[in-house]
Design an enzyme around this catalytic site. Structure first.
Site, PDB file in Angstrom:
ATOM      1  N   LYS A  16      -1.520 -13.291  -1.261  1.00 42.39           N
ATOM      2  CA  LYS A  16      -1.034 -12.433  -2.363  1.00 42.39           C
ATOM      3  C   LYS A  16       0.477 -12.551  -2.520  1.00 42.39           C
ATOM      4  O   LYS A  16       0.977 -12.737  -3.614  1.00 42.39           O
ATOM      5  CB  LYS A  16      -1.288 -10.939  -2.058  1.00 42.39           C
ATOM      6  CG  LYS A  16      -2.685 -10.474  -2.009  1.00 42.39           C
ATOM      7  CD  LYS A  16      -2.734  -8.947  -1.980  1.00 42.39           C
ATOM      8  CE  LYS A  16      -2.024  -8.289  -0.815  1.00 42.39           C
ATOM      9  NZ  LYS A  16      -2.591  -8.486   0.503  1.00 42.39           N
ATOM     10  N   ARG A  91      -4.111   0.101  -2.597  1.00 41.94           N
ATOM     11  CA  ARG A  91      -5.022  -0.352  -1.539  1.00 41.94           C
ATOM     12  C   ARG A  91      -6.162   0.647  -1.330  1.00 41.94           C
ATOM     13  O   ARG A  91      -7.018   0.422  -0.482  1.00 41.94           O
ATOM     14  CB  ARG A  91      -4.268  -0.485  -0.226  1.00 41.94           C
ATOM     15  CG  ARG A  91      -3.747  -1.880   0.069  1.00 41.94           C
ATOM     16  CD  ARG A  91      -2.785  -1.745   1.228  1.00 41.94           C
ATOM     17  NE  ARG A  91      -2.768  -2.814   2.150  1.00 41.94           N
ATOM     18  CZ  ARG A  91      -1.770  -3.701   2.270  1.00 41.94           C
ATOM     19  NH1 ARG A  91      -0.758  -3.660   1.448  1.00 41.94           N
ATOM     20  NH2 ARG A  91      -1.787  -4.603   3.216  1.00 41.94           N
ATOM     21  N   ARG A 130       1.072 -17.196  10.853  1.00 45.42           N
ATOM     22  CA  ARG A 130       2.154 -16.778   9.955  1.00 45.42           C
ATOM     23  C   ARG A 130       3.451 -16.513  10.728  1.00 45.42           C
ATOM     24  O   ARG A 130       3.444 -15.956  11.814  1.00 45.42           O
ATOM     25  CB  ARG A 130       1.717 -15.506   9.226  1.00 45.42           C
ATOM     26  CG  ARG A 130       2.770 -14.969   8.266  1.00 45.42           C
ATOM     27  CD  ARG A 130       2.169 -14.125   7.207  1.00 45.42           C
ATOM     28  NE  ARG A 130       1.793 -12.801   7.659  1.00 45.42           N
ATOM     29  CZ  ARG A 130       1.291 -11.874   6.852  1.00 45.42           C
ATOM     30  NH1 ARG A 130       1.105 -12.145   5.576  1.00 45.42           N
ATOM     31  NH2 ARG A 130       0.964 -10.690   7.310  1.00 45.42           N
ATOM     32  N   ARG A 163       5.157 -11.128  12.805  1.00 41.18           N
ATOM     33  CA  ARG A 163       5.124  -9.707  12.465  1.00 41.18           C
ATOM     34  C   ARG A 163       4.386  -8.919  13.547  1.00 41.18           C
ATOM     35  O   ARG A 163       3.368  -9.383  14.043  1.00 41.18           O
ATOM     36  CB  ARG A 163       4.421  -9.517  11.114  1.00 41.18           C
ATOM     37  CG  ARG A 163       5.358  -9.680   9.939  1.00 41.18           C
ATOM     38  CD  ARG A 163       4.656  -9.631   8.632  1.00 41.18           C
ATOM     39  NE  ARG A 163       3.641  -8.596   8.505  1.00 41.18           N
ATOM     40  CZ  ARG A 163       3.024  -8.288   7.365  1.00 41.18           C
ATOM     41  NH1 ARG A 163       3.338  -8.941   6.271  1.00 41.18           N
ATOM     42  NH2 ARG A 163       2.119  -7.349   7.322  1.00 41.18           N
ATOM     43  N   ARG A 174      -6.856  -4.246  10.287  1.00 37.98           N
ATOM     44  CA  ARG A 174      -6.434  -4.391   8.884  1.00 37.98           C
ATOM     45  C   ARG A 174      -7.564  -4.950   8.024  1.00 37.98           C
ATOM     46  O   ARG A 174      -7.750  -4.532   6.879  1.00 37.98           O
ATOM     47  CB  ARG A 174      -5.186  -5.284   8.802  1.00 37.98           C
ATOM     48  CG  ARG A 174      -3.959  -4.589   9.394  1.00 37.98           C
ATOM     49  CD  ARG A 174      -2.884  -5.575   9.782  1.00 37.98           C
ATOM     50  NE  ARG A 174      -2.274  -6.236   8.664  1.00 37.98           N
ATOM     51  CZ  ARG A 174      -1.671  -7.427   8.739  1.00 37.98           C
ATOM     52  NH1 ARG A 174      -1.617  -8.074   9.878  1.00 37.98           N
ATOM     53  NH2 ARG A 174      -1.136  -7.961   7.671  1.00 37.98           N
TER      54      ARG A 174
END
Ligand code: AMP
Length: 221
Positions: A16, A91, A130, A163, A174
């Site tokens: 996204k 969300r 990531r 992160r 999540r």
């Protein structure tokens, strides 16, 4: 210029942020990432950051009211007058309804909900690989989009970081929250004729071209 008020829907790690950022550049409108705003507030230890920290770090959602108020304040800024791209908001159904109310008050409405459908196994791979720059927020992936300087940011030479919420346990939380709480938004926007499917597997080198095509096809430019 046409006003484009866009949201991006998709699991964490579906791409996204990358797509929203390119679309923001193409349309010259701001990309507003609620996750980035929370992280900046946490880094600066603002009252909002202190409130959000325990939620974001455990992979849970920050309460709706707090998040919606933050988004409203951001949407009222002058740079949103020709449109905006919301990346990571709404969300929950409650957030989607609050967004509709605040936009109505501003005389605006959502143009499209851009939806990215990516399988959970692929998401896991994307999130565990990531890397992000703590300074300029640029996002990399060790395999799909490596920095030319290895573990150092291409753009600002800062050491890249993982992160705190990109560890397997938190990723699981999540994804569960996405499945149970965020997925119903797909039908919410579909039933309003606003859902627009976006490919989740476009090669990075062709992404800008793809987004430019999509913008034209959707009649956004
Ligand atoms: P993201 O960078 O979009 O994955 O967001 C990181 C974290 O920020 C999420 O796991 C949540 O804790 C929080 N967050 C971001 N957007 C929202 C939202 N719309 N509602 C509640 N919490 C959010």
């Amino acid at each position: 210029m046409k006003e484009s008020n866009i949201i991006f829907l998709g699991a964490p790690g579906s791409g996204k942020g990358t797509r929203a950022s390119v679309m923001g550049e193409v349309l010259s409108i701001p990309q507003i990432s609620t996750g980035d705003i929370f992280r900046a507030n946490i880094k600066n230890s603002t009252p909002l950051g202190l409130e959000a920290k325990s939620y974001t770090e455990s992979g849970k959602l920050v309460p709706d009211e707090l998040t919606a108020k933050m988004v409203k304040d951001r949407l009222l800024l002058d740079d949103c007058k020709n449109g905006f791209i919301l990346d990571g908001f709404p969300r929950t159904l409650a957030q989607a309804e609050m967004l509709d109310v605040m936009l109505k008050e501003m005389g605006k409405e959502i143009s499209y909900a851009m939806y990215l459908d990516v399988a959970n196994e692929e998401i896991m791979k994307r999130l565990t690989g990531r890397r992000t720059c703590p300074k300029c927020q640029a996002s990399f992936h060790i395999e799909y989009k490596p920095s030319s300087k290895g573990e150092i940011c291409d753009i600002c030479d800062e050491a890249l970081a993982i992160r705190p919420d990109d560890n397997p346990e938190t990723i699981k939380t999540r994804l569960e929250i996405y499945d149970t709480t965020t997925k119903p938004l797909i039908e919410y926007y579909n039933s309003q004729g606003k859902l627009y499917k976006v490919a989740g597997d476009v090669d990075m080198s062709k992404l800008r071209e793809y987004i430019e095509g999509l913008v034209k096809e959707a009649g956004l430019a």
